[in-house]
Design a protein around this motif. Structure first.
Motif, PDB file in Angstrom:
ATOM      1  N   ASN A   1     -60.845 -22.189  19.536  1.00 23.46           N
ATOM      2  CA  ASN A   1     -62.082 -22.191  20.316  1.00 23.46           C
ATOM      3  C   ASN A   1     -63.201 -21.506  19.538  1.00 23.46           C
ATOM      4  O   ASN A   1     -63.603 -20.383  19.848  1.00 23.46           O
ATOM      5  N   PRO A   2     -63.730 -22.166  18.504  1.00 23.45           N
ATOM      6  CA  PRO A   2     -64.801 -21.561  17.711  1.00 23.45           C
ATOM      7  C   PRO A   2     -66.101 -21.485  18.506  1.00 23.45           C
ATOM      8  O   PRO A   2     -66.347 -22.301  19.395  1.00 23.45           O
ATOM      9  N   LYS A   3     -66.923 -20.512  18.183  1.00 24.91           N
ATOM     10  CA  LYS A   3     -68.211 -20.366  18.859  1.00 24.91           C
ATOM     11  C   LYS A   3     -69.227 -21.309  18.219  1.00 24.91           C
ATOM     12  O   LYS A   3     -70.005 -20.936  17.347  1.00 24.91           O
TER      13      LYS A   3
ATOM     14  N   PHE B   1     -45.577 -21.012  17.722  1.00 22.60           N
ATOM     15  CA  PHE B   1     -46.175 -21.636  18.897  1.00 22.60           C
ATOM     16  C   PHE B   1     -45.463 -22.938  19.270  1.00 22.60           C
ATOM     17  O   PHE B   1     -45.011 -23.692  18.404  1.00 22.60           O
ATOM     18  N   ASP B   2     -45.385 -23.201  20.576  1.00 24.09           N
ATOM     19  CA  ASP B   2     -44.796 -24.450  21.074  1.00 24.09           C
ATOM     20  C   ASP B   2     -45.828 -25.571  21.145  1.00 24.09           C
ATOM     21  O   ASP B   2     -45.492 -26.750  21.022  1.00 24.09           O
ATOM     22  N   LEU B   3     -47.075 -25.199  21.381  1.00 30.75           N
ATOM     23  CA  LEU B   3     -48.122 -26.187  21.628  1.00 30.75           C
ATOM     24  C   LEU B   3     -49.464 -25.618  21.194  1.00 30.75           C
ATOM     25  O   LEU B   3     -49.684 -24.405  21.247  1.00 30.75           O
ATOM     26  N   ALA B   4     -50.359 -26.499  20.776  1.00 30.76           N
ATOM     27  CA  ALA B   4     -51.702 -26.077  20.379  1.00 30.76           C
ATOM     28  C   ALA B   4     -52.737 -26.970  21.062  1.00 30.76           C
ATOM     29  O   ALA B   4     -52.443 -28.109  21.438  1.00 30.76           O
ATOM     30  N   ILE B   5     -53.946 -26.446  21.222  1.00 30.57           N
ATOM     31  CA  ILE B   5     -55.030 -27.179  21.878  1.00 30.57           C
ATOM     32  C   ILE B   5     -56.313 -26.956  21.092  1.00 30.57           C
ATOM     33  O   ILE B   5     -56.636 -25.827  20.713  1.00 30.57           O
ATOM     34  N   ALA B   6     -57.043 -28.034  20.853  1.00 28.50           N
ATOM     35  CA  ALA B   6     -58.334 -27.931  20.163  1.00 28.50           C
ATOM     36  C   ALA B   6     -59.240 -29.051  20.627  1.00 28.50           C
ATOM     37  O   ALA B   6     -58.779 -30.094  21.091  1.00 28.50           O
ATOM     38  N   GLU B   7     -60.537 -28.830  20.503  1.00 28.31           N
ATOM     39  CA  GLU B   7     -61.506 -29.865  20.824  1.00 28.31           C
ATOM     40  C   GLU B   7     -61.657 -30.804  19.634  1.00 28.31           C
ATOM     41  O   GLU B   7     -61.558 -30.381  18.477  1.00 28.31           O
TER      42      GLU B   7
ATOM     43  N   VAL C   1     -50.976 -17.336  25.926  1.00 29.41           N
ATOM     44  CA  VAL C   1     -52.072 -18.040  25.261  1.00 29.41           C
ATOM     45  C   VAL C   1     -52.713 -17.147  24.206  1.00 29.41           C
ATOM     46  O   VAL C   1     -53.054 -15.994  24.482  1.00 29.41           O
ATOM     47  N   VAL C   2     -52.861 -17.700  23.017  1.00 27.04           N
ATOM     48  CA  VAL C   2     -53.564 -17.022  21.928  1.00 27.04           C
ATOM     49  C   VAL C   2     -54.768 -17.886  21.552  1.00 27.04           C
ATOM     50  O   VAL C   2     -54.618 -19.087  21.295  1.00 27.04           O
ATOM     51  N   VAL C   3     -55.946 -17.297  21.548  1.00 25.90           N
ATOM     52  CA  VAL C   3     -57.170 -18.012  21.198  1.00 25.90           C
ATOM     53  C   VAL C   3     -57.649 -17.562  19.824  1.00 25.90           C
ATOM     54  O   VAL C   3     -57.833 -16.363  19.588  1.00 25.90           O
ATOM     55  N   VAL C   4     -57.821 -18.533  18.931  1.00 24.09           N
ATOM     56  CA  VAL C   4     -58.410 -18.264  17.617  1.00 24.09           C
ATOM     57  C   VAL C   4     -59.883 -18.655  17.699  1.00 24.09           C
ATOM     58  O   VAL C   4     -60.214 -19.803  17.995  1.00 24.09           O
TER      59      VAL C   4
END
Length: 453
Positions: free
Chosen positions: A3-5, A109-115, A28-31
């Motif tokens: 989740n970049p700014k 991690f089991d799963l990742a999420i990105a836009e 949940v870990v947010v980079v």
């Protein structure tokens, strides 16, 4: 989660997803790359979300701060190419940050999420060994990405740089030109430039391998022009048995008709007093009468199904009514001959009445769509490749808000009741009518085929 700014709306979207997942008990870990110092919030508010902030070089931050106008003025390929360079350089900072990469790799991690808009995240997942990820779209999905869901990019879906809704040949050609422009200029500048950072860990990896773009658009466009003019011939099965169901299918038919498709709507008159009129120049209504004994059976059997609390016996009685009406429909030889001559391209029916599937099969319609007005039952979600999360998604006969062990156990019991009792009564019983024309398949087989079609 990556989740970049890059913009307030993007950060808030991904932050909301992080909060929802954390609330459900997931770790949940947010980079978060600090691309814009003016964004002072992380997007999420749940204290259980772990945040890893990754600063970029001062020159990068300064460069990005000078690009605030990108979000307030009309986009161009030049603007997006500049954004791509910002994403690429910040992505290199991330990939070269040995401490962060080492930390992320160790968390398994089991799963990742990105836009989708910043493919740096997709490369990150590959770099740290995550095999499963979800690509998020905060806006409508761009045509280049539709194939990810098995959907060809259609000639009537506007792209990133145009919103022409015309139905003429010139409008469709503009959309085709814009599709190619987006594909070869815009995305090459935005996603292609960003993905240059992948070379740090993989020389051959490109953004197309991560986003599954393809070129079905022009093929479908040619098909629409040459094979079918400006619209498909679509048969809509809309039995008149409940106001909300009939209105729902009417709405779908009207949307398709407004787009220039030719609609034939078959209405089995299960209700003497239907309250769902429809009129459109591109819609032909075909009413199919049922027998007098059938009408009396409806009055006796399902008149109160829509107003009382449902149980399995209600569904069984409704299934018997659907079966009798379906037999009447299949035995209407004149109607069947007329409809076969129309050579339909597509069928559309609601899943709740399985009669439509046999109808399409008998008429030789190879492609059809299953519609669902309410939430899709957990028992049928597998046809979309979505596992039935029965421990927290309520079913037809279970609506437990309680999240305790017993609440989840009740949900599972309700799932089994629907799978073993309701569907065999409500869907499999009408499907027995397929035998009228020699059909030997079941409702589940027919429904599964709608996924392929």
């Amino acid at each position: 989660m990556f989740n970049p700014k890059i913009g307030g709306s993007h950060v808030l979207l991904m932050g909301k997803i992080a909060d929802e997942l954390a609330e459900k008990g997931h770790e949940v870990v947010v980079v978060q790359l600090i691309l814009n110092e003016n964004i002072t919030f992380s997007g999420h508010s749940n204290s259980n979300v772990k945040l890893i902030e990754v600063p970029v070089t001062p020159t990068m931050v300064q460069f990005y701060n000078n690009m605030n106008s990108v979000w307030t003025k009309v986009y161009s390929s030049d603007h997006l190419s500049k954004v791509g360079k910002v994403f690429r350089d910040s992505c290199k900072d991330l990939y070269n940050n040995d401490d962060v990469i080492h930390d992320l790799k160790n968390q398994k991690f089991d799963l990742a999420i990105a836009e989708w808009i910043n493919v740096c995240g997709l490369g990150l997942f590959k770099y740290i060994g995550i095999l499963k990820w979800i690509t998020v779209f905060g806006t409508a999905i761009n045509p280049q990405f539709l194939s990810t869901f098995g959907l060809p990019a259609s000639s009537f879906i506007p792209g990133l740089f145009e919103g022409d809704t015309g139905r003429l040949l010139s409008s469709r050609l503009k959309r085709a030109a814009n599709f190619l422009y987006d594909e070869h200029v815009v995305y090459k500048g935005l996603a292609g430039t960003t993905s240059e950072a992948y070379r740090i860990f993989d020389e051959k990896l490109g953004y197309k391998l991560k986003t599954t773009m393809n070129y079905n658009f022009l093929i479908l466009l040619f098909f629409c022009f040459v094979g079918h003019g400006f619209g498909f011939n679509i048969l809509v099965n809309n039995p008149q048995f409940g106001g909300s169901h009939s209105l729902f299918m009417n709405k779908l038919a009207l949307i398709l008709a407004d787009q220039g498709h030719n609609i034939v709507m078959i209405q089995s008159l299960l209700d003497e007093n239907p309250d769902a009129p429809i009129s459109h120049k591109n819609i032909e209504i075909v009413k199919a009468e049922v027998s007098v004994s059938m009408m009396s059976a409806i009055k006796h059997n399902i008149g109160d199904v829509w107003t009382k609390k449902k149980d399995s016996t209600d569904f069984a009685r409704t299934g018997r009514v659907f079966h009798a009406a379906c037999v009447d429909l299949y035995n209407n030889k004149t109607l069947m001959t007329t409809l076969k001559s129309k050579n339909f391209d597509l069928g559309l029916t609601e899943w709740i009445d399985s009669c439509g599937y046999g109808f399409f099969k008998h008429l030789g319609i190879e492609r059809y769509i299953s519609a669902s007005g309410p939430t899709l039952p957990a028992e049928l979600m597998g046809t979309l490749g979505v596992p039935s999360a029965i421990s927290f998604v309520p079913g037809i006969l279970s609506g437990q808000a309680e999240r305790s062990f017993w609440g989840r156990a009740k949900d599972i019991f309700g799932y089994l009741m629907v799978d073993w009792v309701v569907i065999p009564s409500l869907q499999d019983k009408p499907a027995e009518a397929y035998q009228v024309f020699g059909g030997s398949w079941s409702f589940r087989v027919s429904y599964n085929c709608s996924r392929k079609g």
